[in-house]
Design a protein around this motif. Structure first.
Motif, PDB file in Angstrom:
ATOM      1  N   ALA A  14       0.818  -1.083   0.024  1.00 45.85           N
ATOM      2  CA  ALA A  14      -0.079  -0.107  -0.108  1.00 45.85           C
ATOM      3  C   ALA A  14       0.912   1.208  -0.080  1.00 45.85           C
ATOM      4  N   GLY A  15       0.553   1.946  -0.943  1.00 45.99           N
ATOM      5  CA  GLY A  15       1.449   3.486  -1.096  1.00 45.99           C
ATOM      6  C   GLY A  15       2.202   3.530  -1.957  1.00 45.99           C
ATOM      7  N   GLY A  16       2.513   2.315  -2.704  1.00 44.21           N
ATOM      8  CA  GLY A  16       3.510   2.053  -3.478  1.00 44.21           C
ATOM      9  C   GLY A  16       2.819   2.437  -5.168  1.00 44.21           C
ATOM     10  N   SER A  17       3.880   2.250  -6.182  1.00 42.89           N
ATOM     11  CA  SER A  17       3.305   2.422  -7.469  1.00 42.89           C
ATOM     12  C   SER A  17       3.796   1.325  -8.346  1.00 42.89           C
ATOM     13  N   LEU A  18       2.637   1.296  -9.325  1.00 39.76           N
ATOM     14  CA  LEU A  18       3.036   0.181 -10.802  1.00 39.76           C
ATOM     15  C   LEU A  18       2.586   1.107 -11.827  1.00 39.76           C
ATOM     16  N   ARG A  19       3.246   0.782 -12.794  1.00 39.91           N
ATOM     17  CA  ARG A  19       3.018   1.178 -14.218  1.00 39.91           C
ATOM     18  C   ARG A  19       2.655   0.024 -15.174  1.00 39.91           C
ATOM     19  N   LEU A  20       1.427   0.044 -15.581  1.00 42.45           N
ATOM     20  CA  LEU A  20       0.632  -0.759 -16.502  1.00 42.45           C
ATOM     21  C   LEU A  20       1.104  -0.411 -17.805  1.00 42.45           C
ATOM     22  N   GLY A  65      -6.887  11.588  -8.848  1.00 41.55           N
ATOM     23  CA  GLY A  65      -5.533  11.849  -9.106  1.00 41.55           C
ATOM     24  C   GLY A  65      -4.564  11.004  -8.767  1.00 41.55           C
ATOM     25  N   ARG A  66      -4.944   9.944  -8.401  1.00 38.71           N
ATOM     26  CA  ARG A  66      -3.850   8.754  -8.332  1.00 38.71           C
ATOM     27  C   ARG A  66      -3.183   8.108  -9.607  1.00 38.71           C
ATOM     28  N   SER A  84       0.071   5.896  -5.170  1.00 42.41           N
ATOM     29  CA  SER A  84      -0.563   5.731  -3.762  1.00 42.41           C
ATOM     30  C   SER A  84      -1.564   4.506  -3.966  1.00 42.41           C
ATOM     31  N   LEU A  85      -1.043   3.442  -4.164  1.00 37.78           N
ATOM     32  CA  LEU A  85      -2.132   2.248  -4.446  1.00 37.78           C
ATOM     33  C   LEU A  85      -2.594   1.991  -2.955  1.00 37.78           C
ATOM     34  N   LYS A  86      -3.832   1.356  -3.133  1.00 36.14           N
ATOM     35  CA  LYS A  86      -4.316   0.961  -1.825  1.00 36.14           C
ATOM     36  C   LYS A  86      -4.882  -0.422  -2.074  1.00 36.14           C
ATOM     37  N   PRO A  87      -5.178  -1.075  -0.987  1.00 30.35           N
ATOM     38  CA  PRO A  87      -5.630  -2.629  -1.001  1.00 30.35           C
ATOM     39  C   PRO A  87      -6.905  -2.726  -1.840  1.00 30.35           C
ATOM     40  N   GLU A  88      -7.900  -1.968  -1.788  1.00 36.66           N
ATOM     41  CA  GLU A  88      -8.908  -2.085  -2.668  1.00 36.66           C
ATOM     42  C   GLU A  88      -8.821  -1.651  -4.096  1.00 36.66           C
ATOM     43  N   VAL A 118      -3.076  -7.036 -10.399  1.00 37.96           N
ATOM     44  CA  VAL A 118      -2.611  -6.070  -9.474  1.00 37.96           C
ATOM     45  C   VAL A 118      -3.090  -6.516  -8.158  1.00 37.96           C
ATOM     46  N   THR A 119      -2.081  -6.691  -6.983  1.00 37.55           N
ATOM     47  CA  THR A 119      -2.443  -7.253  -5.903  1.00 37.55           C
ATOM     48  C   THR A 119      -1.632  -6.103  -4.897  1.00 37.55           C
ATOM     49  N   VAL A 120      -2.353  -5.360  -4.037  1.00 35.34           N
ATOM     50  CA  VAL A 120      -1.769  -4.401  -3.057  1.00 35.34           C
ATOM     51  C   VAL A 120      -2.110  -5.024  -1.654  1.00 35.34           C
ATOM     52  N   SER A 121      -1.029  -5.098  -1.127  1.00 36.27           N
ATOM     53  CA  SER A 121      -0.964  -5.632   0.263  1.00 36.27           C
ATOM     54  C   SER A 121      -1.046  -4.536   1.352  1.00 36.27           C
ATOM     55  N   SER A 122      -1.473  -4.541   2.454  1.00 32.21           N
ATOM     56  CA  SER A 122      -1.901  -3.731   3.602  1.00 32.21           C
ATOM     57  C   SER A 122      -0.655  -3.814   4.595  1.00 32.21           C
TER      58      SER A 122
END
Length: 122
Positions: A14-20, A65-66, A84-88, A118-122
């Motif tokens: 969580a809070g990280g970034s990815l580029r697809l 805006g993320r 600013s990725l979130k688990p959701e 895409v998997t976002v861990s908390s």
């Protein structure tokens, strides 16, 4: 034959970034509206963003805006920068192409990629 292929998914905190990235053949991205959708387990496919063939972009309300969608016409590739990725945000993300300039619903898109997780861990 039109083929779209997504890449760049993975596991991020969580809070990280990815580029697809989404590359394709059989269709010229600069002639279409290119969109990103996502689908989480048990949920409907959801509009994330699109970039119209003439440049304007649009985003789902949850993006706030993320995320940023962009296109490299020379490479026939569309990108989705996610910050600013979130688990959701955990879902399978799909790239799609449409002939409708303002397409925001899945039914308006004619061609789809196979998706990238895409998997976002908390």
């Amino acid at each position: 034959q039109v083929q779209l292929a997504e890449s760049g998914g993975g596991l991020v905190q969580a809070g990280g970034s990815l580029r697809l990235s989404c590359g394709g053949s059989g269709v010229t991205f600069s002639d279409r509206t290119m969109g990103w959708f996502r689908q989480a387990p048990g949920k409907e496919r959801e509009f994330v963003a699109h970039i119209s063939w003439n440049g304007p972009t649009d985003y789902g309300d949850f993006v706030k805006g993320r995320f940023t969608i962009s296109r490299d016409s020379a490479k026939n590739t569309v990108y989705l920068q996610m910050n600013s990725l979130k688990p959701e945000d955990t879902a399978v993300y799909y790239c799609a192409a449409s002939t409708s300039r303002l397409a925001r619903t899945a039914r308006e898109y004619q061609y789809w990629g196979q998706g990238t997780q895409v998997t976002v861990s908390s």
